[in-house]
Enzyme design. Structure first.
Site, PDB file in Angstrom:
ATOM      1  N   GLY A 231     -40.582  59.494  23.012  1.00  0.00           N
ATOM      2  CA  GLY A 231     -42.242  59.162  22.750  1.00  0.00           C
ATOM      3  C   GLY A 231     -42.857  58.683  24.011  1.00  0.00           C
ATOM      4  N   GLU A 266     -34.249  59.384  24.284  1.00  0.00           N
ATOM      5  CA  GLU A 266     -34.481  60.688  24.063  1.00  0.00           C
ATOM      6  C   GLU A 266     -35.805  61.465  24.357  1.00  0.00           C
ATOM      7  OE1 GLU A 266     -32.406  60.787  20.357  1.00  0.00           O
ATOM      8  OE2 GLU A 266     -34.251  60.486  19.286  1.00  0.00           O
ATOM      9  N   PRO A 267     -36.298  61.398  25.478  1.00  0.00           N
ATOM     10  CA  PRO A 267     -37.562  61.853  25.925  1.00  0.00           C
ATOM     11  C   PRO A 267     -37.637  63.438  25.822  1.00  0.00           C
ATOM     12  CG  PRO A 267     -36.614  61.461  27.943  1.00  0.00           C
ATOM     13  CD  PRO A 267     -35.708  61.025  26.795  1.00  0.00           C
ATOM     14  N   GLY A 268     -38.983  63.935  25.361  1.00  0.00           N
ATOM     15  CA  GLY A 268     -39.146  65.231  25.367  1.00  0.00           C
ATOM     16  C   GLY A 268     -40.311  65.568  26.243  1.00  0.00           C
ATOM     17  N   ARG A 305     -51.773  72.289  19.118  1.00  0.00           N
ATOM     18  CA  ARG A 305     -51.998  70.770  19.037  1.00  0.00           C
ATOM     19  C   ARG A 305     -53.410  70.480  18.979  1.00  0.00           C
ATOM     20  NH1 ARG A 305     -51.171  67.694  22.729  1.00  0.00           N
ATOM     21  NH2 ARG A 305     -50.082  66.105  21.674  1.00  0.00           N
ATOM     22  N   TYR A 309     -53.621  68.107  15.790  1.00  0.00           N
ATOM     23  CA  TYR A 309     -53.981  66.711  16.035  1.00  0.00           C
ATOM     24  C   TYR A 309     -55.240  66.439  16.534  1.00  0.00           C
ATOM     25  CZ  TYR A 309     -48.905  67.246  16.334  1.00  0.00           C
ATOM     26  OH  TYR A 309     -47.369  67.396  16.067  1.00  0.00           O
ATOM     27  N   CYS A 336     -58.708  83.531  12.827  1.00  0.00           N
ATOM     28  CA  CYS A 336     -59.853  83.622  11.834  1.00  0.00           C
ATOM     29  C   CYS A 336     -59.683  82.067  11.206  1.00  0.00           C
ATOM     30  CB  CYS A 336     -59.976  84.474  11.179  1.00  0.00           C
ATOM     31  SG  CYS A 336     -58.434  85.043  10.006  1.00  0.00           S
TER      32      CYS A 336
HETATM   33  C1  LIG Z   1     -36.144  61.745  16.815  1.00  0.00           C
HETATM   34  C2  LIG Z   1     -36.815  62.036  17.999  1.00  0.00           C
HETATM   35  N1  LIG Z   1     -36.511  61.920  18.969  1.00  0.00           N
HETATM   36  C3  LIG Z   1     -37.096  62.277  20.298  1.00  0.00           C
HETATM   37  C4  LIG Z   1     -38.419  62.839  20.281  1.00  0.00           C
HETATM   38  C5  LIG Z   1     -39.148  63.202  21.332  1.00  0.00           C
HETATM   39  O1  LIG Z   1     -40.300  62.490  21.417  1.00  0.00           O
HETATM   40  P1  LIG Z   1     -41.176  62.814  22.787  1.00  0.00           P
HETATM   41  O2  LIG Z   1     -41.403  64.262  23.077  1.00  0.00           O
HETATM   42  O3  LIG Z   1     -42.481  62.142  22.466  1.00  0.00           O
HETATM   43  O4  LIG Z   1     -40.613  61.995  23.873  1.00  0.00           O
HETATM   44  C6  LIG Z   1     -38.913  62.842  18.761  1.00  0.00           C
HETATM   45  C7  LIG Z   1     -40.251  63.431  18.702  1.00  0.00           C
HETATM   46  O5  LIG Z   1     -41.220  62.698  18.514  1.00  0.00           O
HETATM   47  C8  LIG Z   1     -38.190  62.817  17.843  1.00  0.00           C
HETATM   48  O6  LIG Z   1     -38.719  62.980  16.592  1.00  0.00           O
HETATM   49  N1  LIG Z   2     -45.125  67.879  18.032  1.00  0.00           N
HETATM   50  C1  LIG Z   2     -46.151  66.702  18.390  1.00  0.00           C
HETATM   51  C2  LIG Z   2     -45.126  65.377  18.536  1.00  0.00           C
HETATM   52  C3  LIG Z   2     -44.207  65.135  17.603  1.00  0.00           C
HETATM   53  C4  LIG Z   2     -42.762  65.332  17.969  1.00  0.00           C
HETATM   54  C5  LIG Z   2     -41.735  65.235  16.962  1.00  0.00           C
HETATM   55  N2  LIG Z   2     -41.500  63.954  16.256  1.00  0.00           N
HETATM   56  C6  LIG Z   2     -46.887  66.847  19.499  1.00  0.00           C
HETATM   57  O1  LIG Z   2     -47.495  67.930  19.626  1.00  0.00           O
HETATM   58  O2  LIG Z   2     -47.595  66.015  20.228  1.00  0.00           O
END
Ligand SMILES: Cc1ncc(COP(=O)(O)O)c(C=O)c1O
Ligand SMILES: N[C@@H](CCCC[NH3+])C(=O)O
Length: 408
Positions: A231, A266-268, A305, A309, A336
């Site tokens: 997050g 667990e960052p993405g 996105r 959102y 479209c």
């Molecule tokens: C369970 C879980 N872990 C990790 C993430 C990674 O989140 P972010 O990309 O915001 O770090 C998400 C997406 O929100 C998630 O659903």
């Molecule tokens: N997909 C989203 C975040 C949610 C990630 C998954 N829980 C975004 O683009 O911001």
């Protein structure tokens, strides 16, 4: 090499991006693997004792996964597809944590076929404990709690507040007992507050960690780890401040001071968002109201996105500098749908046909959320590393779109 806290769109060198657009055409995604490493370094510096799992959903490209697997982090996967991609890219099964939401039967079956016994599964429903037992799963499990509080860049992603995710706090002891009775080792607890958390979301994030800490201390179970999710947000807007990583790390440690278990994060997004741009070229220019519409070759099928959102991505012209003339420009795609607007009312140089744009912070949830709607093939991905560029995902063709149809 930790690099700057945030890499803004203006910090990208123009020449290599122009060259990529010339060579590979547009739309095209660019991902800078050196920047991914810098982002990882900053996280590891702030959380020296934590086990870091990369949330594969943010960008599951093999080049990104290999970079992170080589750096020794683990992988957090949301589906059997992500698990397969992580294993294929070189993650060890023991470093893979599968955190499904309402795990589909096909995913659970697939995990067993793929030697999923060594993968840790995070369970988000009582039913899934039974479903794993029915399948003879022998791996470790963690329990995902529904903390009841969330945070994120919008309500749509404040996951922790949404009952769809996790087992309610008051049912966690029952879930642990049920899992133990069925022979599973419950090795961890998991919670995730939401996605895109900046400094104004720190209090809610903290609340989630305090909730998981109190569940962990109340449980009469030895836990190997407590996973507080991902997050960590990135300031996409020019007026947003970067996330105070040290503050979040200190608060996390304090909240978990009584919990004797490894901390997992667990960052993405934090790892990949500012390592990527999307390149698009202007095809049409027309007046609209007080401004101008620039019609580009990327749309919501490439970058969902903004439509999903109302998300903000900065946009910059990469064509030669044209001093002076700026206009109010909305950048729209070729799909479209009225929501196919990538950027609304931006002050940009007066757009010209053929002009090259870069959209910033598109390394996370960009190519991953792309679709073939309107039968549009997905864009390629070009990786940058150590001064070189390389095509790592080819542009799809219309044949790719047609190929999954069955002859009849
Ligand atoms: C369970 C879980 N872990 C990790 C993430 C990674 O989140 P972010 O990309 O915001 O770090 C998400 C997406 O929100 C998630 O659903
Ligand atoms: N997909 C989203 C975040 C949610 C990630 C998954 N829980 C975004 O683009 O911001």
């Amino acid at each position: 090499m930790t690099g700057p806290t945030v890499r803004r769109l203006d910090d990208w060198d123009r020449d290599p991006l122009q060259e990529i657009a010339e060579t590979h055409g547009t739309p095209a995604y660019v991902i800078d693997l050196d920047r991914v490493r810098e982002n990882l370094d900053r996280l590891q510096t702030a959380f020296p004792d934590a086990r870091l799992l990369y949330a594969v959903k943010a960008n599951a490209g093999r080049a990104v996964l290999q970079t992170l697997a080589d750096a020794g982090v683990g992988a957090e996967c949301a589906s059997i597809g992500e698990v397969s991609r992580a294993l294929e890219a070189g993650f060890d099964p023991a470093d893979v944590q599968y955190t499904p939401v309402n795990a589909p039967a096909r995913d659970l079956d697939g995990l067993l076929i793929d030697g999923g016994g060594t993968i840790t599964i995070t369970v988000d429903a009582m039913d899934t404990i039974d479903r794993l037992a029915e399948r003879g799963f022998t791996g470790d499990i963690a329990i995902r709690i529904h903390p009841g509080t969330g945070a994120g860049h919008s309500d749509a992603v404040a996951t922790g507040a949404d009952a769809k995710f996790g087992i309610p706090v008051d049912r966690v002891p029952e879930a642990v007992a049920a899992a133990t009775e069925r022979g599973f080792d419950v090795v961890g607890l998991h919670a995730h507050a939401g996605s895109g958390i900046l400094n104004d979301g720190l209090a809610a994030h903290q609340e989630v960690i305090e909730t998981i800490a109190s569940v962990a201390t109340d449980l009469d179970t030895d836990l190997e780890f407590v996973d507080v999710g991902g997050g960590f947000g990135v300031p996409y807007r020019p007026d947003e401040e970067p996330l105070d990583l040290d503050a979040i790390a200190t608060a996390t440690r304090e909240a978990l001071s009584e919990v004797d278990a490894e901390l997992r994060i667990e960052p993405g997004r934090y790892l990949v968002a500012d390592a990527g741009v999307l390149l698009a070229r202007v095809n049409t220019v027309k007046p609209a109201g007080d401004g101008v519409l620039a019609g580009v070759d990327a749309g919501m099928t490439d970058l969902l996105r903004p439509a999903l959102y109302d998300a903000y991505h900065p946009i910059r012209s990469l064509s030669e500098d044209r001093a002076g003339e700026r206009e109010t420009v909305s950048v729209v795609g070729p799909i479209c749908e009225s929501t196919d607007v990538l950027a609304r009312d931006r002050r940009l140089p007066k757009p010209e046909r053929g002009e090259l744009y870069a959209l910033g912070f598109t390394g996370a949830y960009g190519i991953e959320m792309a679709s073939q709607y309107n039968s549009r093939p997905r864009a390629p991905v070009i990786a940058m590393e150590d001064g070189a560029t390389e095509l790592v995902r080819r542009r799809e063709t219309v044949e790719d779109v047609i190929d999954s149809e069955v002859d009849r």
